[in-house]
Design an enzyme around this catalytic site. Structure first.
Site, mmCIF file in Angstrom:
data_model
loop_
_atom_site.group_PDB
_atom_site.id
_atom_site.type_symbol
_atom_site.label_atom_id
_atom_site.label_comp_id
_atom_site.label_asym_id
_atom_site.label_seq_id
_atom_site.Cartn_x
_atom_site.Cartn_y
_atom_site.Cartn_z
ATOM 1 N N GLU A 113 -4.943 -7.252 15.618
ATOM 2 C CA GLU A 113 -5.241 -8.558 16.195
ATOM 3 C C GLU A 113 -6.706 -8.672 16.606
ATOM 4 O OE1 GLU A 113 -1.048 -8.025 15.975
ATOM 5 O OE2 GLU A 113 -2.540 -6.752 16.965
ATOM 6 N N HIS A 129 8.428 -10.478 22.168
ATOM 7 C CA HIS A 129 8.373 -11.563 21.184
ATOM 8 C C HIS A 129 8.660 -12.919 21.823
ATOM 9 C CE1 HIS A 129 9.170 -7.960 18.744
ATOM 10 N NE2 HIS A 129 8.577 -8.603 17.749
#
Length: 335
Positions: A57, A126
Protein backbone atom coordinates in the site's frame (compact mmCIF):
# COMPACT_ATOMS: atom_id res chain seq x y z
CA UNK A 1 -27.04 1.06 -11.95
CA UNK A 2 -25.98 -0.19 -8.57
CA UNK A 3 -23.02 1.51 -6.91
CA UNK A 4 -20.46 -0.91 -8.35
CA UNK A 5 -21.69 -0.22 -11.87
CA UNK A 6 -21.82 3.54 -11.26
CA UNK A 7 -18.22 3.63 -9.99
CA UNK A 8 -17.10 1.50 -12.92
CA UNK A 9 -18.85 3.91 -15.28
CA UNK A 10 -17.09 6.90 -13.69
CA UNK A 11 -13.68 5.27 -14.13
CA UNK A 12 -14.53 4.29 -17.70
CA UNK A 13 -15.57 7.86 -18.54
CA UNK A 14 -12.36 9.36 -17.16
CA UNK A 15 -10.10 6.74 -18.77
CA UNK A 16 -11.80 7.53 -22.09
CA UNK A 17 -11.78 11.33 -21.94
CA UNK A 18 -8.48 12.05 -20.20
CA UNK A 19 -5.27 10.22 -21.21
CA UNK A 20 -3.68 11.37 -17.93
CA UNK A 21 -6.03 9.12 -15.91
CA UNK A 22 -4.65 5.80 -14.71
CA UNK A 23 -6.29 3.14 -12.54
CA UNK A 24 -4.18 0.73 -10.51
CA UNK A 25 -4.03 -1.27 -7.29
CA UNK A 26 -4.14 -4.82 -5.98
CA UNK A 27 -6.09 -7.10 -8.37
CA UNK A 28 -7.82 -4.21 -10.18
CA UNK A 29 -6.57 -5.17 -13.66
CA UNK A 30 -7.16 -8.64 -15.05
CA UNK A 31 -9.36 -9.73 -12.13
CA UNK A 32 -11.42 -6.54 -12.08
CA UNK A 33 -11.12 -5.85 -8.36
CA UNK A 34 -12.20 -7.88 -5.36
CA UNK A 35 -15.67 -6.25 -5.59
CA UNK A 36 -15.60 -6.05 -9.42
CA UNK A 37 -15.57 -2.23 -9.52
CA UNK A 38 -12.83 -2.20 -12.18
CA UNK A 39 -14.15 -5.15 -14.16
CA UNK A 40 -13.55 -4.82 -17.91
CA UNK A 41 -11.49 -1.63 -17.69
CA UNK A 42 -8.16 -3.28 -18.49
CA UNK A 43 -9.62 -5.14 -21.45
CA UNK A 44 -11.09 -1.90 -22.82
CA UNK A 45 -8.33 0.59 -22.05
CA UNK A 46 -5.21 -1.58 -21.97
CA UNK A 47 -2.64 -2.70 -19.44
CA UNK A 48 -0.88 0.69 -19.37
CA UNK A 49 -4.03 2.48 -18.20
CA UNK A 50 -5.44 -0.12 -15.76
CA UNK A 51 -2.95 -2.43 -14.10
CA UNK A 52 -2.15 -4.53 -11.04
CA UNK A 53 0.40 -3.63 -8.39
CA UNK A 54 2.37 -5.54 -5.75
CA UNK A 55 0.83 -5.98 -2.30
CA UNK A 56 2.38 -2.77 -1.00
CA UNK A 57 0.00 0.00 0.00
CA UNK A 58 2.85 2.39 0.76
CA UNK A 59 4.30 1.68 -2.67
CA UNK A 60 0.94 2.16 -4.38
CA UNK A 61 0.39 5.60 -2.86
CA UNK A 62 4.03 6.69 -3.25
CA UNK A 63 3.79 5.79 -6.94
CA UNK A 64 0.53 7.72 -7.26
CA UNK A 65 2.10 10.81 -5.70
CA UNK A 66 5.00 10.66 -8.13
CA UNK A 67 2.61 10.29 -11.05
CA UNK A 68 0.59 13.26 -9.83
CA UNK A 69 3.67 15.47 -9.57
CA UNK A 70 4.56 14.42 -13.10
CA UNK A 71 1.18 15.62 -14.38
CA UNK A 72 -0.91 12.47 -14.42
CA UNK A 73 -4.20 11.88 -12.58
CA UNK A 74 -3.84 8.49 -10.93
CA UNK A 75 -6.71 6.64 -9.28
CA UNK A 76 -5.19 4.23 -6.78
CA UNK A 77 -7.27 1.54 -5.10
CA UNK A 78 -6.56 0.29 -1.59
CA UNK A 79 -8.35 -3.04 -1.50
CA UNK A 80 -9.92 -2.44 1.93
CA UNK A 81 -9.84 0.73 4.03
CA UNK A 82 -8.25 -1.32 6.80
CA UNK A 83 -5.17 -1.74 4.59
CA UNK A 84 -4.63 1.98 4.12
CA UNK A 85 -2.58 2.44 7.30
CA UNK A 86 0.74 1.23 5.79
CA UNK A 87 0.34 4.16 3.36
CA UNK A 88 -0.67 6.68 6.03
CA UNK A 89 2.72 8.38 6.09
CA UNK A 90 2.75 8.84 2.31
CA UNK A 91 -0.77 10.29 2.39
CA UNK A 92 -0.28 12.57 5.39
CA UNK A 93 3.36 13.60 5.17
CA UNK A 94 3.71 13.76 1.39
CA UNK A 95 0.46 14.03 -0.59
CA UNK A 96 -1.43 16.28 1.83
CA UNK A 97 1.45 18.73 2.33
CA UNK A 98 3.00 18.81 -1.12
CA UNK A 99 1.28 21.94 -2.42
CA UNK A 100 2.02 23.94 0.75
CA UNK A 101 5.62 22.86 1.28
CA UNK A 102 6.49 23.51 -2.39
CA UNK A 103 4.89 26.96 -2.35
CA UNK A 104 2.34 25.85 -4.95
CA UNK A 105 5.00 24.62 -7.39
CA UNK A 106 3.91 20.97 -7.11
CA UNK A 107 0.68 19.26 -6.13
CA UNK A 108 -0.80 15.78 -5.98
CA UNK A 109 -3.99 15.38 -8.06
CA UNK A 110 -4.54 11.81 -6.87
CA UNK A 111 -7.68 9.89 -5.94
CA UNK A 112 -7.44 7.06 -3.43
CA UNK A 113 -10.44 4.72 -3.65
CA UNK A 114 -11.19 2.17 -0.97
CA UNK A 115 -14.14 0.01 0.14
CA UNK A 116 -14.91 0.82 3.76
CA UNK A 117 -17.23 -0.05 6.63
CA UNK A 118 -18.89 -3.31 7.52
CA UNK A 119 -21.60 -5.46 6.07
CA UNK A 120 -19.76 -8.51 4.71
CA UNK A 121 -18.78 -10.23 7.98
CA UNK A 122 -15.18 -9.27 7.25
CA UNK A 123 -14.15 -8.97 10.89
CA UNK A 124 -11.68 -6.52 12.34
CA UNK A 125 -9.35 -6.33 9.34
CA UNK A 126 -11.92 -5.82 6.58
CA UNK A 127 -14.61 -3.63 8.15
CA UNK A 128 -13.14 -0.48 9.67
CA UNK A 129 -14.35 3.10 9.16
CA UNK A 130 -11.25 5.33 9.45
CA UNK A 131 -12.68 8.53 7.95
CA UNK A 132 -11.98 10.62 11.07
CA UNK A 133 -8.24 9.96 10.71
CA UNK A 134 -8.18 11.64 7.32
CA UNK A 135 -10.67 14.39 8.15
CA UNK A 136 -8.12 15.60 10.72
CA UNK A 137 -5.37 16.05 8.11
CA UNK A 138 -5.21 19.43 6.40
CA UNK A 139 -4.76 19.11 2.64
CA UNK A 140 -6.89 16.00 2.06
CA UNK A 141 -10.51 15.87 0.94
CA UNK A 142 -12.61 12.94 2.14
CA UNK A 143 -15.70 11.82 0.22
CA UNK A 144 -18.28 9.13 1.10
CA UNK A 145 -21.22 8.61 -1.30
CA UNK A 146 -24.56 7.08 -0.37
CA UNK A 147 -26.18 6.41 -3.78
CA UNK A 148 -25.08 5.21 -7.22
CA UNK A 149 -25.87 8.61 -8.75
CA UNK A 150 -23.75 10.43 -6.20
CA UNK A 151 -20.98 7.83 -6.37
CA UNK A 152 -20.39 8.41 -10.07
CA UNK A 153 -20.69 12.20 -9.96
CA UNK A 154 -18.49 12.53 -6.88
CA UNK A 155 -15.82 10.15 -8.21
CA UNK A 156 -15.53 12.08 -11.47
CA UNK A 157 -15.24 15.31 -9.46
CA UNK A 158 -12.57 13.71 -7.26
CA UNK A 159 -10.49 12.60 -10.25
CA UNK A 160 -10.68 16.11 -11.71
CA UNK A 161 -9.71 17.69 -8.37
CA UNK A 162 -6.16 19.10 -8.13
CA UNK A 163 -5.56 17.97 -4.55
CA UNK A 164 -5.62 14.50 -2.97
CA UNK A 165 -9.01 12.93 -2.35
CA UNK A 166 -9.79 9.93 -0.16
CA UNK A 167 -12.85 8.28 -1.70
CA UNK A 168 -14.44 5.78 0.67
CA UNK A 169 -17.01 3.43 -0.89
CA UNK A 170 -19.49 1.85 1.58
CA UNK A 171 -19.28 -1.82 0.66
CA UNK A 172 -22.65 -2.47 2.31
CA UNK A 173 -24.14 -0.31 -0.46
CA UNK A 174 -22.23 -1.76 -3.41
CA UNK A 175 -25.25 -3.73 -4.58
CA UNK A 176 -27.76 -1.40 -2.98
CA UNK A 177 -29.55 -1.42 0.37
CA UNK A 178 -31.10 -4.85 0.28
CA UNK A 179 -34.04 -6.67 1.80
CA UNK A 180 -31.88 -9.31 3.41
CA UNK A 181 -31.78 -10.96 6.78
CA UNK A 182 -30.28 -7.90 8.47
CA UNK A 183 -31.20 -4.94 6.25
CA UNK A 184 -34.94 -5.54 6.27
CA UNK A 185 -35.60 -1.83 6.84
CA UNK A 186 -33.61 -0.84 3.75
CA UNK A 187 -35.11 -1.12 0.30
CA UNK A 188 -33.40 -2.23 -2.90
CA UNK A 189 -32.26 0.33 -5.46
CA UNK A 190 -34.81 -0.96 -7.98
CA UNK A 191 -37.25 1.74 -8.97
CA UNK A 192 -35.60 4.47 -6.89
CA UNK A 193 -34.69 7.75 -8.64
CA UNK A 194 -31.27 7.72 -6.94
CA UNK A 195 -30.37 4.60 -8.94
CA UNK A 196 -30.89 6.34 -12.28
CA UNK A 197 -27.32 7.04 -13.39
CA UNK A 198 -26.49 8.73 -16.72
CA UNK A 199 -24.00 6.93 -18.95
CA UNK A 200 -21.80 9.92 -19.78
CA UNK A 201 -19.87 12.60 -17.93
CA UNK A 202 -21.37 14.55 -15.03
CA UNK A 203 -20.00 15.57 -11.67
CA UNK A 204 -21.24 16.63 -8.26
CA UNK A 205 -19.23 19.40 -6.57
CA UNK A 206 -17.22 18.27 -3.58
CA UNK A 207 -18.40 19.96 -0.39
CA UNK A 208 -22.07 20.25 -1.29
CA UNK A 209 -24.45 18.32 0.96
CA UNK A 210 -27.86 17.02 -0.12
CA UNK A 211 -31.14 17.54 1.72
CA UNK A 212 -32.55 14.03 1.37
CA UNK A 213 -35.69 14.72 3.38
CA UNK A 214 -37.08 18.03 4.54
CA UNK A 215 -38.44 18.30 8.07
CA UNK A 216 -39.26 20.75 10.83
CA UNK A 217 -38.66 19.01 14.18
CA UNK A 218 -35.07 17.73 14.11
CA UNK A 219 -32.01 17.46 11.86
CA UNK A 220 -30.25 14.16 11.19
CA UNK A 221 -26.69 14.35 9.82
CA UNK A 222 -25.38 11.22 8.10
CA UNK A 223 -23.24 9.95 5.22
CA UNK A 224 -22.68 6.70 3.34
CA UNK A 225 -24.69 3.69 4.50
CA UNK A 226 -26.10 5.58 7.45
CA UNK A 227 -28.17 7.82 5.15
CA UNK A 228 -30.37 4.81 4.38
CA UNK A 229 -30.45 3.71 8.01
CA UNK A 230 -31.55 7.27 8.84
CA UNK A 231 -34.42 7.12 6.36
CA UNK A 232 -35.76 3.98 8.02
CA UNK A 233 -35.19 5.30 11.55
CA UNK A 234 -36.96 8.58 10.83
CA UNK A 235 -39.93 6.67 9.44
CA UNK A 236 -40.06 4.46 12.54
CA UNK A 237 -39.82 7.39 14.96
CA UNK A 238 -42.70 9.42 13.61
CA UNK A 239 -40.59 12.57 14.08
CA UNK A 240 -40.69 15.11 11.24
CA UNK A 241 -36.91 15.10 10.83
CA UNK A 242 -34.81 16.71 8.13
CA UNK A 243 -32.12 14.38 6.75
CA UNK A 244 -28.85 15.81 5.46
CA UNK A 245 -26.49 13.59 3.45
CA UNK A 246 -23.08 15.24 3.91
CA UNK A 247 -21.59 13.46 0.84
CA UNK A 248 -18.13 14.78 1.74
CA UNK A 249 -16.92 15.28 5.28
CA UNK A 250 -14.02 17.46 4.09
CA UNK A 251 -14.88 19.88 2.65
CA UNK A 252 -18.00 20.08 4.83
CA UNK A 253 -21.08 21.98 3.70
CA UNK A 254 -21.47 23.68 7.05
CA UNK A 255 -23.87 26.24 5.61
CA UNK A 256 -26.49 23.60 4.78
CA UNK A 257 -25.97 21.92 8.16
CA UNK A 258 -26.28 25.19 10.07
CA UNK A 259 -29.36 26.33 8.19
CA UNK A 260 -31.12 23.05 8.94
CA UNK A 261 -30.31 22.97 12.66
CA UNK A 262 -31.25 26.62 13.08
CA UNK A 263 -34.62 25.75 11.52
CA UNK A 264 -35.34 22.58 13.52
CA UNK A 265 -33.57 23.34 16.82
CA UNK A 266 -32.51 19.72 17.33
CA UNK A 267 -29.68 17.60 15.94
CA UNK A 268 -28.89 13.88 15.81
CA UNK A 269 -25.61 12.71 14.27
CA UNK A 270 -25.33 9.21 12.83
CA UNK A 271 -22.19 7.33 11.77
CA UNK A 272 -20.93 3.75 11.72
CA UNK A 273 -17.48 4.38 13.21
CA UNK A 274 -16.80 4.28 16.95
CA UNK A 275 -18.19 7.15 18.96
CA UNK A 276 -15.12 8.42 20.85
CA UNK A 277 -13.03 10.69 18.63
CA UNK A 278 -15.30 9.95 15.68
CA UNK A 279 -16.27 12.48 13.04
CA UNK A 280 -19.55 13.03 14.86
CA UNK A 281 -17.64 14.77 17.66
CA UNK A 282 -16.41 17.42 15.21
CA UNK A 283 -19.89 17.81 13.76
CA UNK A 284 -21.32 18.24 17.25
CA UNK A 285 -18.77 20.93 18.09
CA UNK A 286 -19.39 22.81 14.84
CA UNK A 287 -23.17 22.71 15.30
CA UNK A 288 -22.92 23.83 18.92
CA UNK A 289 -20.63 26.74 18.01
CA UNK A 290 -22.99 28.01 15.33
CA UNK A 291 -26.43 27.05 16.64
CA UNK A 292 -26.16 27.08 20.44
CA UNK A 293 -28.91 29.65 21.02
CA UNK A 294 -31.28 27.85 18.64
CA UNK A 295 -30.88 24.37 20.17
CA UNK A 296 -33.92 23.09 22.05
CA UNK A 297 -32.18 19.96 23.37
CA UNK A 298 -28.65 18.51 23.61
CA UNK A 299 -27.11 17.11 20.44
CA UNK A 300 -27.29 13.31 20.23
CA UNK A 301 -24.75 10.98 18.57
CA UNK A 302 -25.67 7.48 17.37
CA UNK A 303 -22.50 5.55 16.54
CA UNK A 304 -20.66 2.24 16.59
CA UNK A 305 -19.36 0.83 19.84
CA UNK A 306 -16.08 1.97 21.40
CA UNK A 307 -14.58 -1.49 20.92
CA UNK A 308 -12.48 -3.30 18.33
CA UNK A 309 -14.73 -4.23 15.43
CA UNK A 310 -16.75 -7.25 16.64
CA UNK A 311 -16.86 -9.98 14.02
CA UNK A 312 -19.54 -12.12 15.69
CA UNK A 313 -21.72 -9.14 16.65
CA UNK A 314 -21.40 -7.09 13.47
CA UNK A 315 -25.09 -6.29 13.11
CA UNK A 316 -25.40 -5.32 16.76
CA UNK A 317 -22.43 -2.98 16.35
CA UNK A 318 -24.05 -1.14 13.47
CA UNK A 319 -26.27 1.78 14.44
CA UNK A 320 -29.67 0.64 13.20
CA UNK A 321 -33.01 2.32 12.56
CA UNK A 322 -34.24 1.50 16.08
CA UNK A 323 -31.29 3.23 17.75
CA UNK A 324 -31.77 6.32 15.59
CA UNK A 325 -35.49 6.37 16.31
CA UNK A 326 -34.79 6.27 20.05
CA UNK A 327 -32.35 9.19 19.72
CA UNK A 328 -34.91 11.25 17.79
CA UNK A 329 -37.56 10.61 20.42
CA UNK A 330 -35.04 11.54 23.12
CA UNK A 331 -34.25 14.94 21.61
CA UNK A 332 -37.98 15.59 21.29
CA UNK A 333 -38.63 14.63 24.94
CA UNK A 334 -35.67 16.68 26.23
CA UNK A 335 -36.90 19.90 24.60
Amino acid sequence: MNMIQALNSALDVKLADDPRTLVFGEDVGYFGGVFRVTEGLQAKHGTKRCFDTPLSEGGIIATAIGMGVYGLRPVAEIQFADYILPAFDQIVSEAARLRYRSGGEFWAPITIRSPYGGGIFGGQTHSQSPEALFAHVVGIKTVIPSTPYDAKGLLIAAIEEDDPVIFFEPKRLYNGPFDGRHDQALRTWAGLPEAEVPEGHYKIPLGKAAVVREGAEATVLAYGTMVHVAKAGIADSGVDAELIDLRSIVPLDIETVTASVQKTGRCVILHEASRFGGYGAELSALVQERCFWMLKSPIERVCGWDTPYPHAFEWDYFPGPARLARALLKVMENS
